[in-house]
Design an enzyme around this catalytic site. Sequence first.
Site, mmCIF file in Angstrom:
data_model
loop_
_atom_site.group_PDB
_atom_site.id
_atom_site.type_symbol
_atom_site.label_atom_id
_atom_site.label_comp_id
_atom_site.label_asym_id
_atom_site.label_seq_id
_atom_site.Cartn_x
_atom_site.Cartn_y
_atom_site.Cartn_z
ATOM 1 N N SER A 98 37.350 130.186 76.454
ATOM 2 C CA SER A 98 38.701 129.493 76.127
ATOM 3 C C SER A 98 39.630 129.719 77.013
ATOM 4 O O SER A 98 39.483 129.315 78.067
ATOM 5 C CB SER A 98 38.946 130.109 74.608
ATOM 6 O OG SER A 98 40.110 129.335 73.932
ATOM 7 N N ASP A 222 33.953 120.973 68.876
ATOM 8 C CA ASP A 222 35.122 121.995 69.046
ATOM 9 C C ASP A 222 36.279 121.208 68.799
ATOM 10 O O ASP A 222 36.694 119.946 69.216
ATOM 11 C CB ASP A 222 35.215 122.123 70.377
ATOM 12 C CG ASP A 222 36.097 123.247 70.785
ATOM 13 O OD1 ASP A 222 37.136 123.326 70.187
ATOM 14 O OD2 ASP A 222 35.825 124.023 72.026
ATOM 15 N N HIS A 250 34.670 125.733 68.407
ATOM 16 C CA HIS A 250 34.991 126.312 69.508
ATOM 17 C C HIS A 250 34.539 127.790 69.751
ATOM 18 O O HIS A 250 34.675 128.371 70.911
ATOM 19 C CB HIS A 250 36.718 126.617 69.165
ATOM 20 C CG HIS A 250 37.526 126.856 70.695
ATOM 21 N ND1 HIS A 250 37.451 126.205 71.790
ATOM 22 C CD2 HIS A 250 38.152 128.012 70.646
ATOM 23 C CE1 HIS A 250 38.240 126.947 72.631
ATOM 24 N NE2 HIS A 250 38.542 128.144 72.028
#
Length: 270
Positions: A98, A222, A250
Amino acid sequence: MYIEVEKGIHVFVEDINPGGTNNKTIFFVHGWPLNHNMFQYQYNVLPQHGIRCVSMDIRGNGQSDKPWGGYTFDRLADDIAVVLETLKLENITLLGFSVGGAITIRYMSRYKGRRVSKLALVDAVSPSFVKDADSPYGVPKEQADALISQMYVNLPVFLDGLAPTFFNRNLGNATNDWFVSMALDSASYALIKLLQAAANENVEKDLSQIQVPTAIFHGVHDQLIPYKSAELTNQRIKGSKLFPLTNSGHGAPICQADELNKLLVSFVNS
């Protein structure tokens, strides 16, 4: 252990070293709003394959010190550089998840890939979090600003609502509670500043500087960083390979850990 990355500022580092003949190392950089504990499903498995797992809590998060400043991508990349230098790690696989993915990309550009032989990006914030001409799949700036504003009002409620959006399916209240508890181990201002950095910075120009074998692992469902962003990152990192995780949102290291672990073992040992 704790490592001083700037005068008076220490970050927490976990080092799971199984020993043996396999000298492969993965260095994990977590994402917002979590800490190094998000990779527990990797720590449970990868050392069984002889892979050393080293991870850090980004400043402001988890067990690291929580200074008021230093949350730019450049400074956070500098923190990684200090930790790698202190531990004298060489030929590692650098893994960023991320926002941690954006920070590792910045490290690769800023430090010319020093000490890194391979790069793994997992659901990475790349090329940018906010939509622009070069990265059309990001969120509108207004949406990013709205997320940041919510953290000023009621952080626990905001995090409780955010947790389910990380995953492609319902993993249960206990997993959502675990997610929230990790986030609440961070300083609230650190979470705000990290998301502000993600909203105001990008790594578009850094991608072409990456010269090591790169694997991009991304959940096709995601909701935060769309899969099309991963495709764009794949196009911009020469020779990189994209691995779609078809049952992930995600939070691939958690919701599709088994497949990701197998892919990581193969990538590290290739």
